[in-house]
Write a protein that holds these residues in place. Sequence first.
Motif, PDB file in Angstrom:
ATOM      1  N   ILE A   1       0.470  -1.331  -0.027  1.00 20.03           N
ATOM      2  CA  ILE A   1      -0.008  -0.182  -0.223  1.00 20.03           C
ATOM      3  C   ILE A   1       0.555   0.853   0.037  1.00 20.03           C
ATOM      4  O   ILE A   1       0.178   2.505   0.137  1.00 20.03           O
ATOM      5  CB  ILE A   1      -1.237   0.013   1.193  1.00 20.03           C
ATOM      6  CG1 ILE A   1      -0.168  -0.207   2.466  1.00 20.03           C
ATOM      7  CG2 ILE A   1      -2.186  -1.345   1.307  1.00 20.03           C
ATOM      8  CD1 ILE A   1      -0.951   0.567   3.701  1.00 20.03           C
ATOM      9  N   MET A   2       2.072   1.356   0.581  1.00 19.22           N
ATOM     10  CA  MET A   2       3.003   2.167   0.721  1.00 19.22           C
ATOM     11  C   MET A   2       3.159   2.939  -1.691  1.00 19.22           C
ATOM     12  O   MET A   2       3.329   2.183  -1.626  1.00 19.22           O
ATOM     13  CB  MET A   2       4.356   2.182   0.880  1.00 19.22           C
ATOM     14  CG  MET A   2       4.121   1.750   2.729  1.00 19.22           C
ATOM     15  SD  MET A   2       3.729   3.075   3.406  1.00 19.22           S
ATOM     16  CE  MET A   2       3.030   2.665   4.807  1.00 19.22           C
ATOM     17  N   ASP A   3       3.572   4.446  -1.382  1.00 20.34           N
ATOM     18  CA  ASP A   3       4.283   4.715  -2.471  1.00 20.34           C
ATOM     19  C   ASP A   3       5.396   4.491  -3.213  1.00 20.34           C
ATOM     20  O   ASP A   3       5.634   4.074  -3.826  1.00 20.34           O
ATOM     21  CB  ASP A   3       4.007   6.568  -2.440  1.00 20.34           C
ATOM     22  CG  ASP A   3       2.401   6.857  -1.980  1.00 20.34           C
ATOM     23  OD1 ASP A   3       2.058   6.347  -2.402  1.00 20.34           O
ATOM     24  OD2 ASP A   3       3.049   8.286  -0.773  1.00 20.34           O
ATOM     25  N   THR A   4       6.062   4.176  -2.902  1.00 18.52           N
ATOM     26  CA  THR A   4       7.553   3.424  -2.889  1.00 18.52           C
ATOM     27  C   THR A   4       8.467   3.131  -2.186  1.00 18.52           C
ATOM     28  O   THR A   4       8.270   3.263  -0.241  1.00 18.52           O
ATOM     29  CB  THR A   4       8.489   5.220  -2.903  1.00 18.52           C
ATOM     30  OG1 THR A   4       7.963   6.153  -4.087  1.00 18.52           O
ATOM     31  CG2 THR A   4      10.141   5.236  -3.702  1.00 18.52           C
ATOM     32  N   ILE A   5       9.182   2.044  -2.275  1.00 18.24           N
ATOM     33  CA  ILE A   5       9.896   0.796  -1.912  1.00 18.24           C
ATOM     34  C   ILE A   5      11.556   1.050  -1.833  1.00 18.24           C
ATOM     35  O   ILE A   5      11.715   1.182  -3.321  1.00 18.24           O
ATOM     36  CB  ILE A   5       9.802  -0.389  -1.946  1.00 18.24           C
ATOM     37  CG1 ILE A   5       8.308  -0.124  -1.799  1.00 18.24           C
ATOM     38  CG2 ILE A   5      10.538  -0.707  -1.136  1.00 18.24           C
ATOM     39  CD1 ILE A   5       7.839  -2.050  -2.262  1.00 18.24           C
ATOM     40  N   VAL A   6      11.871   1.329  -1.034  1.00 20.05           N
ATOM     41  CA  VAL A   6      13.362   1.420  -1.266  1.00 20.05           C
ATOM     42  C   VAL A   6      14.301   0.648  -1.159  1.00 20.05           C
ATOM     43  O   VAL A   6      14.570   0.476   0.830  1.00 20.05           O
ATOM     44  CB  VAL A   6      13.860   3.047  -1.136  1.00 20.05           C
ATOM     45  CG1 VAL A   6      15.703   3.521  -1.373  1.00 20.05           C
ATOM     46  CG2 VAL A   6      13.281   4.808  -1.499  1.00 20.05           C
ATOM     47  N   THR A   7      15.342  -0.002  -1.164  1.00 19.96           N
ATOM     48  CA  THR A   7      16.571  -0.605  -0.175  1.00 19.96           C
ATOM     49  C   THR A   7      18.006  -0.591  -0.726  1.00 19.96           C
ATOM     50  O   THR A   7      17.568   0.082  -1.771  1.00 19.96           O
ATOM     51  CB  THR A   7      16.172  -2.047  -0.687  1.00 19.96           C
ATOM     52  OG1 THR A   7      15.080  -2.848  -0.789  1.00 19.96           O
ATOM     53  CG2 THR A   7      17.548  -3.414  -0.668  1.00 19.96           C
ATOM     54  N   VAL A   8      18.615  -0.444   0.885  1.00 22.03           N
ATOM     55  CA  VAL A   8      19.921   0.181  -0.007  1.00 22.03           C
ATOM     56  C   VAL A   8      20.909  -0.418   1.412  1.00 22.03           C
ATOM     57  O   VAL A   8      20.161  -1.327   2.488  1.00 22.03           O
ATOM     58  CB  VAL A   8      19.772   1.996   1.589  1.00 22.03           C
ATOM     59  CG1 VAL A   8      21.207   2.183   1.585  1.00 22.03           C
ATOM     60  CG2 VAL A   8      18.914   3.059   0.922  1.00 22.03           C
ATOM     61  N   VAL A   9      21.432  -0.569   0.110  1.00 22.38           N
ATOM     62  CA  VAL A   9      22.732  -1.303   0.358  1.00 22.38           C
ATOM     63  C   VAL A   9      24.077  -1.125   1.180  1.00 22.38           C
ATOM     64  O   VAL A   9      24.692  -0.243   0.033  1.00 22.38           O
ATOM     65  CB  VAL A   9      22.794  -2.825   0.119  1.00 22.38           C
ATOM     66  CG1 VAL A   9      23.598  -4.184  -0.012  1.00 22.38           C
ATOM     67  CG2 VAL A   9      21.716  -3.395  -0.930  1.00 22.38           C
TER      68      VAL A   9
END
Length: 180
Positions: A142-150
Amino acid sequence: MPPICSPIVRPGRPAEAAPVVAKQLSDTILSSGMINLKELSVVSGKAAWMAYLDIYCLDADGALSDTALLSAVAAFSHLEIPVVSLNDDGKIVLSEEQGLSDREPVNKEKRKINLSSIPFSLTCVLHKNYILADPTAEEESIMDTIVTVVLDSSSQLISLHKPGGTVLAYTSANGPKAWN
């Protein structure tokens, strides 16, 4: 991703997330320099070990790439290279299985792979002016944006993955807000 891991995974067809997570994981492992590929060499210029990694998702409840990376690091940190020898044909064989204890082994003892850096990731979701870390699958949906930081063990950025969604900067009546 077997059907038992999520109600959206159907039998017979690969889950949509599986190839995305696999590609992201492969890219992260290679770009992080976690494994020095020279350590997989058995006979320089002739033979090297090939490591296969299979990860089975038992509960797909969000942040799949984070858990896959954690599983990969755990698996590679326990990987042992066995003692091998050369047989009469010049082929590499396991010393213990072939009864070649009288032959000079290529490597003297079992050894673990040294991980030169250990990558770790964090997935966050952005919704309006809120950031939520380690979301569940329902929150991700349901969220606008997904971000994965490595990042690696020395806090160097390895990758930033943002599939689709909206921009990472939001504006308000007080002016622009940038994500730091």
